[in-house]
Scaffold this motif. Structure first.
Motif, short mmCIF file in Angstrom:
data_model
loop_
_atom_site.label_atom_id
_atom_site.label_comp_id
_atom_site.label_asym_id
_atom_site.label_seq_id
_atom_site.Cartn_x
_atom_site.Cartn_y
_atom_site.Cartn_z
N ARG A 61 20.13 64.10 6.22
CA ARG A 61 19.07 63.30 6.84
C ARG A 61 19.64 62.04 7.49
NH1 ARG A 61 14.45 64.06 2.12
NH2 ARG A 61 13.62 66.00 2.97
N LEU A 62 20.56 61.39 6.81
CA LEU A 62 21.15 60.16 7.35
C LEU A 62 22.03 60.47 8.57
CD1 LEU A 62 21.99 58.22 4.08
CD2 LEU A 62 20.12 57.79 5.68
N GLU A 63 22.75 61.57 8.53
CA GLU A 63 23.57 61.96 9.68
C GLU A 63 22.69 62.23 10.90
OE1 GLU A 63 25.77 65.31 8.29
OE2 GLU A 63 27.33 64.07 7.39
N ARG A 64 21.58 62.92 10.68
CA ARG A 64 20.66 63.21 11.79
C ARG A 64 20.02 61.92 12.29
NH1 ARG A 64 20.04 64.99 16.23
NH2 ARG A 64 17.94 65.50 16.85
N ALA A 65 19.68 61.02 11.39
CA ALA A 65 19.11 59.73 11.80
C ALA A 65 20.11 58.95 12.64
CB ALA A 65 18.69 58.92 10.57
N ALA A 66 21.38 58.96 12.25
CA ALA A 66 22.41 58.25 13.02
C ALA A 66 22.51 58.83 14.43
CB ALA A 66 23.76 58.33 12.31
N SER A 86 10.15 58.97 3.86
CA SER A 86 8.83 58.37 3.95
C SER A 86 8.83 56.85 3.79
CB SER A 86 7.90 58.99 2.91
OG SER A 86 8.45 58.82 1.62
N SER A 87 9.92 56.27 3.36
CA SER A 87 9.97 54.83 3.15
C SER A 87 11.04 54.21 4.06
CB SER A 87 10.31 54.52 1.69
OG SER A 87 10.63 53.15 1.54
N THR A 92 16.45 52.25 5.25
CA THR A 92 17.34 51.18 5.70
C THR A 92 18.43 50.91 4.66
OG1 THR A 92 15.57 50.21 7.01
CG2 THR A 92 17.43 48.79 6.50
N THR A 93 18.05 50.86 3.40
CA THR A 93 19.02 50.62 2.33
C THR A 93 20.04 51.75 2.26
OG1 THR A 93 17.38 49.39 1.08
CG2 THR A 93 19.29 50.21 -0.15
N SER A 94 19.58 53.00 2.28
CA SER A 94 20.49 54.15 2.22
C SER A 94 21.38 54.22 3.45
CB SER A 94 19.69 55.45 2.11
OG SER A 94 18.93 55.47 0.94
N PHE A 95 20.81 53.96 4.61
CA PHE A 95 21.59 54.00 5.86
C PHE A 95 22.67 52.93 5.84
CE2 PHE A 95 22.67 53.41 10.25
CZ PHE A 95 22.59 54.68 10.79
N THR A 96 22.33 51.73 5.41
CA THR A 96 23.30 50.63 5.35
C THR A 96 24.42 50.95 4.36
OG1 THR A 96 21.56 49.06 5.91
CG2 THR A 96 23.56 48.15 4.94
N ARG A 97 24.07 51.56 3.25
CA ARG A 97 25.07 51.93 2.26
C ARG A 97 26.01 53.00 2.83
NH1 ARG A 97 21.99 54.06 -1.85
NH2 ARG A 97 21.22 51.98 -2.26
N ALA A 98 25.48 53.95 3.58
CA ALA A 98 26.29 55.05 4.10
C ALA A 98 27.13 54.66 5.32
CB ALA A 98 25.38 56.23 4.47
N PHE A 99 26.57 53.85 6.22
CA PHE A 99 27.24 53.55 7.48
C PHE A 99 27.76 52.12 7.60
CE2 PHE A 99 24.76 57.30 8.40
CZ PHE A 99 25.63 58.06 9.16
N GLY A 100 27.45 51.28 6.62
CA GLY A 100 27.94 49.92 6.64
C GLY A 100 27.20 48.99 7.58
N LYS A 101 26.16 49.47 8.21
CA LYS A 101 25.34 48.67 9.12
C LYS A 101 23.90 49.09 8.97
CE LYS A 101 28.85 48.72 12.76
NZ LYS A 101 29.15 49.14 14.12
N SER A 102 22.98 48.17 9.26
CA SER A 102 21.57 48.54 9.25
C SER A 102 21.31 49.46 10.44
CB SER A 102 20.70 47.28 9.35
OG SER A 102 20.82 46.73 10.65
N PRO A 103 20.22 50.22 10.42
CA PRO A 103 19.93 51.10 11.55
C PRO A 103 19.87 50.36 12.90
CG PRO A 103 18.53 51.67 9.71
CD PRO A 103 19.26 50.43 9.33
N THR A 104 19.28 49.18 12.91
CA THR A 104 19.16 48.41 14.15
C THR A 104 20.53 47.95 14.64
OG1 THR A 104 16.99 47.68 13.39
CG2 THR A 104 17.96 46.47 15.23
N THR A 105 21.37 47.47 13.74
CA THR A 105 22.71 47.04 14.11
C THR A 105 23.56 48.23 14.56
OG1 THR A 105 22.53 45.28 12.47
CG2 THR A 105 24.74 45.77 13.31
N TYR A 106 23.40 49.36 13.87
CA TYR A 106 24.11 50.57 14.24
C TYR A 106 23.75 50.99 15.67
CZ TYR A 106 25.80 55.40 13.96
OH TYR A 106 26.45 56.59 14.20
#
Length: 151
Positions: A61-66, A86-87, A92-106
């Protein structure tokens, strides 16, 4: 130590996750696809692939979101929902942990999505074709049709 080849039943569960990551999948659904009990499936999946079934689903899911953040202009909330989460806060927390940046910064670290939008030539031709009002209507015998009010 040589890696153990994945059993076919475990690959069926992985294929299910890869195909339906955006749907509300549970470990029970993956275990059913593999034809195993939940506990046995979780142990085998973790031993074979090095991560739990739930972690694998979250990773997909996070890879697809990226990819969506890089290639679309959709909002972070829309992307969160599109990948089956759904949250937005948890996303945002999971994405930041996985990619080192928030979704907006990414997203900001890549060129805007509209630079990737390429319109195929066939689509351009359709939209640049003259409309039917500029054509001369003809009958089957190649004679111009006349307005009934002019005859």
């Amino acid at each position: 130590m040589a890696a153990t080849p994945a059993a076919r039943h475990l690959l069926r569960a992985k294929d299910l996750v890869d195909a339906r990551y955006a749907e509300p999948l549970e470990v029970d659904d993956m275990a059913a696809a593999a034809g195993l009990s939940r506990a046995h499936f979780t142990r085998e999946f973790t031993a074979t692939f090095g991560e739990s079934p739930h972690a694998y689903l979250q990773t997909r899911r996070l890879e697809r979101a990226a990819a969506m953040l890089r290639n679309t202009d959709r909002s972070v909330t829309a992307i969160c929902m599109a990948v089956g989460l759904s949250s937005v806060g948890s996303f945002t927390t999971s994405f930041t942990r996985a990619f080192g940046k928030s979704p907006t910064t990414y997203r900001a670290s890549f060129p805007p999505a509209h630079t990737y939008a390429r319109v195929p030539a066939c689509v351009l031709r359709v939209y640049h074709r003259p409309g039917p009002t500029t054509r001369v209507d003809k009958t089957a015998h190649r004679k111009k049709t006349t307005d009934p009010g002019q005859a």
